[in-house]
Design an enzyme around this catalytic site. Sequence first.
Site, mmCIF file in Angstrom:
data_model
loop_
_atom_site.group_PDB
_atom_site.id
_atom_site.type_symbol
_atom_site.label_atom_id
_atom_site.label_comp_id
_atom_site.label_asym_id
_atom_site.label_seq_id
_atom_site.Cartn_x
_atom_site.Cartn_y
_atom_site.Cartn_z
ATOM 1 N N THR A 150 0.928 -1.046 0.062
ATOM 2 C CA THR A 150 0.041 0.043 0.017
ATOM 3 C C THR A 150 0.920 1.213 0.023
ATOM 4 O O THR A 150 1.353 1.728 -1.223
ATOM 5 C CB THR A 150 -1.073 0.039 1.255
ATOM 6 O OG1 THR A 150 -0.184 -0.414 2.494
ATOM 7 C CG2 THR A 150 -2.090 -0.959 0.981
ATOM 8 N N LYS A 176 3.750 -6.972 4.097
ATOM 9 C CA LYS A 176 3.419 -5.251 3.752
ATOM 10 C C LYS A 176 3.019 -4.749 4.826
ATOM 11 O O LYS A 176 2.639 -5.379 5.940
ATOM 12 C CB LYS A 176 2.314 -5.000 2.398
ATOM 13 C CG LYS A 176 1.239 -5.589 2.851
ATOM 14 C CD LYS A 176 0.201 -4.662 4.095
ATOM 15 C CE LYS A 176 0.164 -3.384 3.483
ATOM 16 N NZ LYS A 176 -0.816 -2.435 4.436
ATOM 17 N N THR A 187 0.817 -7.269 13.038
ATOM 18 C CA THR A 187 0.402 -6.022 12.715
ATOM 19 C C THR A 187 0.468 -5.449 11.358
ATOM 20 O O THR A 187 0.754 -4.532 11.024
ATOM 21 C CB THR A 187 1.292 -5.008 13.602
ATOM 22 O OG1 THR A 187 0.474 -3.844 13.385
ATOM 23 C CG2 THR A 187 2.612 -4.758 13.372
ATOM 24 N N GLU A 273 5.980 4.742 7.429
ATOM 25 C CA GLU A 273 5.702 5.870 6.648
ATOM 26 C C GLU A 273 6.440 7.161 7.059
ATOM 27 O O GLU A 273 6.128 7.580 8.201
ATOM 28 C CB GLU A 273 4.056 6.051 6.912
ATOM 29 C CG GLU A 273 3.393 4.836 6.073
ATOM 30 C CD GLU A 273 1.824 5.105 6.431
ATOM 31 O OE1 GLU A 273 1.073 4.509 5.575
ATOM 32 O OE2 GLU A 273 1.515 5.668 7.254
ATOM 33 N N ASN A 399 -0.641 10.507 5.786
ATOM 34 C CA ASN A 399 -1.973 10.311 6.435
ATOM 35 C C ASN A 399 -2.918 11.032 6.340
ATOM 36 O O ASN A 399 -4.028 10.796 6.574
ATOM 37 C CB ASN A 399 -1.644 9.762 7.735
ATOM 38 C CG ASN A 399 -0.917 8.273 7.821
ATOM 39 O OD1 ASN A 399 -1.579 7.297 7.490
ATOM 40 N ND2 ASN A 399 0.321 8.040 7.783
ATOM 41 N N THR A 404 -8.304 10.330 0.186
ATOM 42 C CA THR A 404 -8.553 11.200 -0.784
ATOM 43 C C THR A 404 -7.520 11.437 -1.862
ATOM 44 O O THR A 404 -7.883 12.180 -2.789
ATOM 45 C CB THR A 404 -9.367 12.409 -0.238
ATOM 46 O OG1 THR A 404 -8.340 13.319 0.552
ATOM 47 C CG2 THR A 404 -10.422 12.371 0.458
#
Length: 404
Positions: A150, A176, A187, A273, A399, A404
């Site tokens: 992702t 992932k 997790t 991230e 995030n 969107t």
Amino acid sequence: MKPVEGGVTAPKGFRAAGIHCGIRKNKTKKDLALIVSDCDANVAAVYTQNVVKGAPNRVTKEHMKAGNCRAILCNSGIANTCETDGVEKAEQMAAAAAQLLGVKTTDVAVASTGVIGQPLPVDVIAAGLPQLVGELSPQGGHDAAVAIMTTDTYPKEAAAEFTVGGKTARIGAIAKGSGMINPNMATMLSFITSDCAISSAMLDRALREVVGVTYNCLVIDGDTSTNDMVILLANGQAQNAEITGAGPDYEAFEAALLSVCRSIVKMLAADGEGATKYLECHIRGCRDTASGRVLAKSVMSSSLVKTAFFGADANWGRILCALGYSGVDFDPQKVNVSFHSAAGDILVCQNGGSVEFSEELAKRILSEKEITLTIEMHEGEAEAVAYGCDLTYDYVKINGDYRT
């Protein structure tokens, strides 16, 4: 035991593939993966303990009750969570794959990852399955690893070869996960294969032991996902005498599994991230391993600690604070804290208080890409490790508009 190439298809008797089927708008991104064992495989799995569970978790847990599995089907882009018809769609995914593979629907595990609360286009998945099955290959592990990504910036793959009962066996894995990672068993999504012959009971024991010190000691951001899942298949193609109890063969298998999963976890931590630094927190001299893990994870979960590492700021007071609210009882006046990296080592706290140290050297040490934080508790002989990364501006950017 030695590392080998091939990832999840490194063991004998496994094929995999990954394609773009149309879940993602970007046609250059693969979004559907399949891993297949050429024969019946024993299975063990662990699932998220979040009360809000993705439909694939619920379906897969039911399918795997018999202890057998032939295939794992996973889509990325949409999590199939919090949808009224989510379970029905997960079952449809499994049934469609099973029909093409010629196996029972209950022999198929399903997984999904992506945005929560959006409808899964199961018709698109079904339409892509013939191509996916047609591309299954012993060299397809990498494509599968790419297809489950992702926000990951690169695929996570690892494999190892080891000797068991005089036979050569292998374990391979893909995973992932870059965000929504704070475990209470595992997790993210991780799929592990082995050609070792081992009973379902011992497979389950090994997986839970290893998860406890690898996936369950990984912290990115403090959020436990709804779709976390780790699945381990073993098809016996190495032709060793089946492992049915404790002993040297079981120990060899667990050691290889630990090596592979630890490699995966380090990759997941480094690719958090927005991360710029890979972090390890080593707790030494704690009363027992369980309390050590709680302490280490408390430090790795602290946003203030993680931002201090991002800024290369030797703000050790935040570390003691995180230890203090962990729930573990200890004497703060016995605690030492030090930092280590390729730039050197430095002690910043001794006996729970300040010591003189070079801020310039500390800055250099904390400016490296890989940093180890060592905490000496002086309470016992046990040790524990937690894995993580820093917290950066980019984490918020990623995030802030993830959906969107």
